[in-house]
Write a protein that holds these residues in place. Structure first.
Motif, PDB file in Angstrom:
ATOM      1  N   GLY A 417       5.773  -6.606  -2.628  1.00  0.00           N
ATOM      2  CA  GLY A 417       7.222  -6.480  -2.700  1.00  0.00           C
ATOM      3  C   GLY A 417       7.707  -5.473  -3.721  1.00  0.00           C
ATOM      4  N   ASP A 418       8.848  -5.809  -4.341  1.00  0.00           N
ATOM      5  CA  ASP A 418       9.528  -4.876  -5.249  1.00  0.00           C
ATOM      6  C   ASP A 418       8.709  -4.585  -6.491  1.00  0.00           C
ATOM      7  OD1 ASP A 418      11.766  -4.778  -3.538  1.00  0.00           O
ATOM      8  OD2 ASP A 418      12.556  -6.626  -4.414  1.00  0.00           O
ATOM      9  N   LEU A 419       7.963  -5.572  -7.000  1.00  0.00           N
ATOM     10  CA  LEU A 419       7.138  -5.327  -8.185  1.00  0.00           C
ATOM     11  C   LEU A 419       6.021  -4.348  -7.864  1.00  0.00           C
ATOM     12  CD1 LEU A 419       6.546  -6.000 -11.128  1.00  0.00           C
ATOM     13  CD2 LEU A 419       5.126  -7.905 -10.339  1.00  0.00           C
ATOM     14  N   GLU A 420       5.408  -4.487  -6.707  1.00  0.00           N
ATOM     15  CA  GLU A 420       4.384  -3.530  -6.297  1.00  0.00           C
ATOM     16  C   GLU A 420       4.967  -2.119  -6.212  1.00  0.00           C
ATOM     17  OE1 GLU A 420       1.744  -2.391  -2.317  1.00  0.00           O
ATOM     18  OE2 GLU A 420       2.919  -4.244  -2.395  1.00  0.00           O
ATOM     19  N   ASP A 421       6.148  -1.985  -5.614  1.00  0.00           N
ATOM     20  CA  ASP A 421       6.771  -0.662  -5.499  1.00  0.00           C
ATOM     21  C   ASP A 421       7.044  -0.047  -6.871  1.00  0.00           C
ATOM     22  OD1 ASP A 421       6.729  -1.015  -2.763  1.00  0.00           O
ATOM     23  OD2 ASP A 421       8.806  -1.715  -2.654  1.00  0.00           O
ATOM     24  N   ALA A 422       7.520  -0.863  -7.803  1.00  0.00           N
ATOM     25  CA  ALA A 422       7.843  -0.340  -9.136  1.00  0.00           C
ATOM     26  C   ALA A 422       6.583   0.094  -9.878  1.00  0.00           C
ATOM     27  CB  ALA A 422       8.600  -1.393  -9.936  1.00  0.00           C
ATOM     28  N   LEU A 423       5.530  -0.717  -9.821  1.00  0.00           N
ATOM     29  CA  LEU A 423       4.288  -0.368 -10.517  1.00  0.00           C
ATOM     30  C   LEU A 423       3.662   0.884  -9.913  1.00  0.00           C
ATOM     31  CD1 LEU A 423       2.727  -3.928 -11.013  1.00  0.00           C
ATOM     32  CD2 LEU A 423       3.858  -2.516 -12.730  1.00  0.00           C
ATOM     33  N   LEU A 424       3.660   0.969  -8.578  1.00  0.00           N
ATOM     34  CA  LEU A 424       3.092   2.155  -7.935  1.00  0.00           C
ATOM     35  C   LEU A 424       3.907   3.398  -8.271  1.00  0.00           C
ATOM     36  CD1 LEU A 424       2.081   0.809  -4.402  1.00  0.00           C
ATOM     37  CD2 LEU A 424       0.565   1.471  -6.272  1.00  0.00           C
ATOM     38  N   ARG A 425       5.212   3.237  -8.355  1.00  0.00           N
ATOM     39  CA  ARG A 425       6.064   4.384  -8.696  1.00  0.00           C
ATOM     40  C   ARG A 425       5.692   4.923 -10.079  1.00  0.00           C
ATOM     41  NH1 ARG A 425      11.596   5.922  -8.445  1.00  0.00           N
ATOM     42  NH2 ARG A 425      11.793   7.746  -9.809  1.00  0.00           N
ATOM     43  N   MET A 426       5.533   4.056 -11.056  1.00  0.00           N
ATOM     44  CA  MET A 426       5.174   4.496 -12.405  1.00  0.00           C
ATOM     45  C   MET A 426       3.777   5.107 -12.431  1.00  0.00           C
ATOM     46  SD  MET A 426       6.805   1.598 -14.941  1.00  0.00           S
ATOM     47  CE  MET A 426       6.276   0.165 -14.019  1.00  0.00           C
ATOM     48  N   LEU A 427       2.836   4.481 -11.705  1.00  0.00           N
ATOM     49  CA  LEU A 427       1.462   4.976 -11.708  1.00  0.00           C
ATOM     50  C   LEU A 427       1.362   6.335 -11.034  1.00  0.00           C
ATOM     51  CD1 LEU A 427      -1.538   4.534 -12.266  1.00  0.00           C
ATOM     52  CD2 LEU A 427      -1.695   3.312 -10.085  1.00  0.00           C
ATOM     53  N   LEU A 428       2.005   6.498  -9.879  1.00  0.00           N
ATOM     54  CA  LEU A 428       1.916   7.766  -9.162  1.00  0.00           C
ATOM     55  C   LEU A 428       2.589   8.895  -9.927  1.00  0.00           C
ATOM     56  CD1 LEU A 428       2.537   6.583  -5.485  1.00  0.00           C
ATOM     57  CD2 LEU A 428       0.366   7.166  -6.577  1.00  0.00           C
ATOM     58  N   GLN A 429       3.695   8.615 -10.580  1.00  0.00           N
ATOM     59  CA  GLN A 429       4.334   9.666 -11.368  1.00  0.00           C
ATOM     60  C   GLN A 429       3.484  10.020 -12.574  1.00  0.00           C
ATOM     61  OE1 GLN A 429       8.508   9.908 -11.748  1.00  0.00           O
ATOM     62  NE2 GLN A 429       8.467  10.446 -13.916  1.00  0.00           N
ATOM     63  N   GLY A 430       2.825   9.033 -13.166  1.00  0.00           N
ATOM     64  CA  GLY A 430       1.938   9.346 -14.279  1.00  0.00           C
ATOM     65  C   GLY A 430       0.774  10.229 -13.848  1.00  0.00           C
ATOM     66  N   LYS A 431       0.239   9.997 -12.674  1.00  0.00           N
ATOM     67  CA  LYS A 431      -0.888  10.794 -12.193  1.00  0.00           C
ATOM     68  C   LYS A 431      -0.462  12.202 -11.809  1.00  0.00           C
ATOM     69  CE  LYS A 431      -3.714   8.768  -9.337  1.00  0.00           C
ATOM     70  NZ  LYS A 431      -4.210   7.977  -8.190  1.00  0.00           N
ATOM     71  N   ASN A 432       0.683  12.331 -11.114  1.00  0.00           N
ATOM     72  CA  ASN A 432       1.142  13.651 -10.673  1.00  0.00           C
ATOM     73  C   ASN A 432       2.636  13.558 -10.391  1.00  0.00           C
ATOM     74  OD1 ASN A 432       1.711  16.087  -9.277  1.00  0.00           O
ATOM     75  ND2 ASN A 432      -0.402  16.223  -8.549  1.00  0.00           N
ATOM     76  N   ARG A 433       3.450  13.987 -11.335  1.00  0.00           N
ATOM     77  CA  ARG A 433       4.893  13.832 -11.207  1.00  0.00           C
ATOM     78  C   ARG A 433       5.450  14.655 -10.049  1.00  0.00           C
ATOM     79  NH1 ARG A 433       8.981  15.753 -15.913  1.00  0.00           N
ATOM     80  NH2 ARG A 433       8.375  17.772 -15.040  1.00  0.00           N
ATOM     81  N   ALA A 434       4.965  15.888  -9.883  1.00  0.00           N
ATOM     82  CA  ALA A 434       5.478  16.736  -8.809  1.00  0.00           C
ATOM     83  C   ALA A 434       5.172  16.145  -7.442  1.00  0.00           C
ATOM     84  CB  ALA A 434       4.894  18.138  -8.933  1.00  0.00           C
ATOM     85  N   GLN A 435       3.973  15.610  -7.284  1.00  0.00           N
ATOM     86  CA  GLN A 435       3.616  14.989  -6.009  1.00  0.00           C
ATOM     87  C   GLN A 435       4.464  13.751  -5.751  1.00  0.00           C
ATOM     88  OE1 GLN A 435      -0.430  13.618  -5.789  1.00  0.00           O
ATOM     89  NE2 GLN A 435      -0.374  13.377  -3.566  1.00  0.00           N
ATOM     90  N   ALA A 436       4.725  12.951  -6.791  1.00  0.00           N
ATOM     91  CA  ALA A 436       5.571  11.769  -6.636  1.00  0.00           C
ATOM     92  C   ALA A 436       6.993  12.157  -6.249  1.00  0.00           C
ATOM     93  CB  ALA A 436       5.574  10.952  -7.930  1.00  0.00           C
ATOM     94  N   ASP A 437       7.531  13.231  -6.852  1.00  0.00           N
ATOM     95  CA  ASP A 437       8.871  13.702  -6.494  1.00  0.00           C
ATOM     96  C   ASP A 437       8.916  14.147  -5.037  1.00  0.00           C
ATOM     97  OD1 ASP A 437       9.813  13.200  -9.031  1.00  0.00           O
ATOM     98  OD2 ASP A 437       9.531  15.265  -9.739  1.00  0.00           O
ATOM     99  N   ALA A 438       7.885  14.869  -4.594  1.00  0.00           N
ATOM    100  CA  ALA A 438       7.848  15.337  -3.213  1.00  0.00           C
ATOM    101  C   ALA A 438       7.784  14.171  -2.237  1.00  0.00           C
ATOM    102  CB  ALA A 438       6.652  16.267  -3.016  1.00  0.00           C
ATOM    103  N   MET A 439       7.011  13.161  -2.550  1.00  0.00           N
ATOM    104  CA  MET A 439       6.896  12.004  -1.663  1.00  0.00           C
ATOM    105  C   MET A 439       8.213  11.235  -1.597  1.00  0.00           C
ATOM    106  SD  MET A 439       3.067  10.663  -2.683  1.00  0.00           S
ATOM    107  CE  MET A 439       3.191   9.234  -1.601  1.00  0.00           C
ATOM    108  N   ARG A 440       8.921  11.127  -2.720  1.00  0.00           N
ATOM    109  CA  ARG A 440      10.207  10.417  -2.697  1.00  0.00           C
ATOM    110  C   ARG A 440      11.240  11.189  -1.894  1.00  0.00           C
ATOM    111  NH1 ARG A 440      13.035   9.641  -7.108  1.00  0.00           N
ATOM    112  NH2 ARG A 440      12.092  11.340  -8.305  1.00  0.00           N
ATOM    113  N   LEU A 441      11.220  12.526  -1.974  1.00  0.00           N
ATOM    114  CA  LEU A 441      12.126  13.323  -1.157  1.00  0.00           C
ATOM    115  C   LEU A 441      11.815  13.149   0.329  1.00  0.00           C
ATOM    116  CD1 LEU A 441      12.290  16.683  -3.186  1.00  0.00           C
ATOM    117  CD2 LEU A 441      14.113  14.981  -2.925  1.00  0.00           C
TER     118      LEU A 441
END
Length: 505
Positions: A417-441
């Motif tokens: 659920g929402d907790l999984e989404d929040a944790l993955l969001r922080m982890l993916l941005q930490g690993k590669n912020r540009a890739q996380a931004d592109a995926m959110r767009l």
């Protein structure tokens, strides 16, 4: 004549007799001293009986081995030889010394020396004497001579201070790093550093585009997307000059003359990003059903300066604390995550990455997820929230190296659920912020989530280097340029406006 009392501790199997001090031999007497009563040290009261040697507490050596006795010496006498690999030993009557490099704390109503840990007590004084107190702020360099047999003061017992390793602060101490500055538009002091621009022709063009019957949308797009207004404070000056010149409100005129997603995108652009974040949070929390995606867009992976500015702006607009509204709308576990974020305790971007600290966090993550039945969400959230992007990236790498499993997969397996989404969001941005931004767009664009897409595009618009990185990784992620997908999924004035925002023709 009474027989000579045994040496202190011998009757209970305590300390062995010291070399040169047989039990039956009279203690030497110094000038100005009187012989002590039988069984006592000079100048002290009768000590309490000691437990057997095997039951003495551990003061040094290897863990699990009994403590070693401390040989009393006369003032000025050389220290007794120690066995190799052992630390200096202390008498069992003294309290165990604090951790290396940490001075003891002051007792109640006393100020501890700088750097002392909170709520710890100084070493106890001998029986019948006043408790030890800290000296006022500075420690004496030389200690007065002590009476024979008196216990050493805590200053004398303190271990010698050694400088830490270069580039590494003492264990448990926070690295002194500069704070991450607030994003552009989130700190009022930035306004004074922004040069004023000439807006005379532009305010006339805006009024002309919305005056009379109909609206010239292309003129609005051309004026508002000029490079000189790619600063929130310059955009604010344009709005103020327009309002002052025509005694009108630019935002209200846009609402009257435009419609749909084009209108929403225009209003988002002319609104200060800090105010826009506060209004996004208000809509996400006040409406029926919480918009967790909007909450995550505003709150996750933000600097401490941004978080403090957002909470203050929300209180100004809403009249309530943000934490109170969040608590009323989300479950307890998710609220714990957001409350940690609102505490603004994230490591600053300049905080270094220490391998020992990373390894400790990785071990704690494994114990809180795969190493237990039922994941400890609070422990995982605490590690994620307190780490900056570089530290999260290293945590992910070390976890894979140490446990041969992807930390991203562990989060997906252990949370929902929402907790999984929040944790993955922080982890993916930490690993590669540009890739996380592109995926959110891509996610917002392809799933027709127009409001999320507008907020994400405009937030990146205020940070040109980050927007360019997101466009580059969008092509790598989806195999096509970002502008091509914009033209495929959007249409009309909204399409033209977004294309202009991302710098494409």
């Amino acid at each position: 004549m009474n027989p000579q009392q045994p040496y202190y501790g011998q009757a209970t199997g305590g300390y062995p007799q010291q070399p040169g001090y047989p039990g039956g031999q009279q203690q030497p007497q110094y000038p100005g001293q009187h012989p002590p009563p039988p069984g006592q040290y000079p100048g002290q009261q009768q000590p309490p009986p000691q437990a057997p040697y095997q039951n003495q507490p551990y003061y040094g050596g290897q863990p699990g081995q009994p403590g070693q006795p401390h040989n009393q010496q006369y003032p000025g006498a050389p220290p007794p030889p120690q066995q190799q690999g052992q630390y200096q030993q202390y008498p069992p009557s003294q309290q165990q010394q604090p951790q290396y490099g940490q001075p003891p704390a002051a007792p109640y109503n006393q100020h501890p020396p700088p750097g002392a840990p909170y709520n710890q007590q100084p070493p106890p004084a001998p029986y019948g004497q006043h408790p030890a107190q800290y000296p006022p702020q500075q420690y004496p360099q030389q200690q007065p001579p002590q009476q024979y047999g008196a216990p050493q003061s805590w200053q004398q017992q303190q271990h010698p201070q050694h400088p830490p390793h270069q580039g590494m602060p003492p264990y448990g101490a926070a690295a002194h790093v500069p704070p991450t500055p607030a994003s552009l538009g989130y700190d009022l002091s930035q306004k004074a550093l922004t040069p004023r621009v000439n807006t005379d022709a532009d305010v006339e063009a805006l009024r002309k585009a919305m005056k009379g019957f109909g609206c010239d949308e292309r003129a609005l797009i051309r004026v508002l997307t000029q490079a000189k207004y790619r600063n929130p404070w310059a955009m604010a000056q344009l709005m103020q000059d327009y309002n002052k010149r025509f005694m009108r409100n630019l935002a209200e005129d846009i609402e009257k003359e435009t419609r749909g997603d084009f209108e929403k995108c225009l209003l988002t652009l002319v609104t200060n990003p800090l105010e826009n974040d506060a209004r996004i949070l208000k809509k996400a929390l006040v409406r029926a059903g919480t918009d967790e995606a909007a909450l995550n867009d505003v709150l996750l992976c933000r600097s401490n300066a941004d978080i403090r500015a957002i909470t203050a702006e929300y209180r100004k607009i809403r009249g309530k604390d943000l934490a109170v509204d969040i608590k009323d709308d989300v479950d307890d576990t998710l609220y714990r995550l957001y409350s940690m974020i609102l505490g603004a305790t994230r490591a600053e971007d300049a905080a270094p990455v220490f391998p020992a600290e990373i390894d400790q966090k990785v071990t704690e993550l494994q114990r809180a997820t795969e190493g237990t039945i039922g994941a400890n969400a609070v422990a995982v959230a605490q590690i994620f929230v307190s780490s900056n992007d570089a530290q999260l990236r290293e945590i992910s790498r070390v976890y894979q190296e140490k446990y041969h499993r992807s930390l991203e997969k562990v989060i997906k397996d252990e949370f929902r659920g929402d907790l999984e989404d929040a944790l993955l969001r922080m982890l993916l941005q930490g690993k590669n912020r540009a890739q996380a931004d592109a995926m959110r767009l891509g996610e917002a664009l392809q799933r027709s989530k127009e409001v999320l897409f507008i907020n994400r595009v405009v937030s990146l618009y205020w940070n040109p280097p980050r927007l360019q990185d997101a466009k580059t990784h969008y092509r790598l992620q989806y195999g096509v340029p970002f502008s091509k997908h914009v033209k495929e999924y959007l249409s009309g004035d909204f399409e033209d406006f977004v294309v202009a925002l991302i710098g494409e023709k």
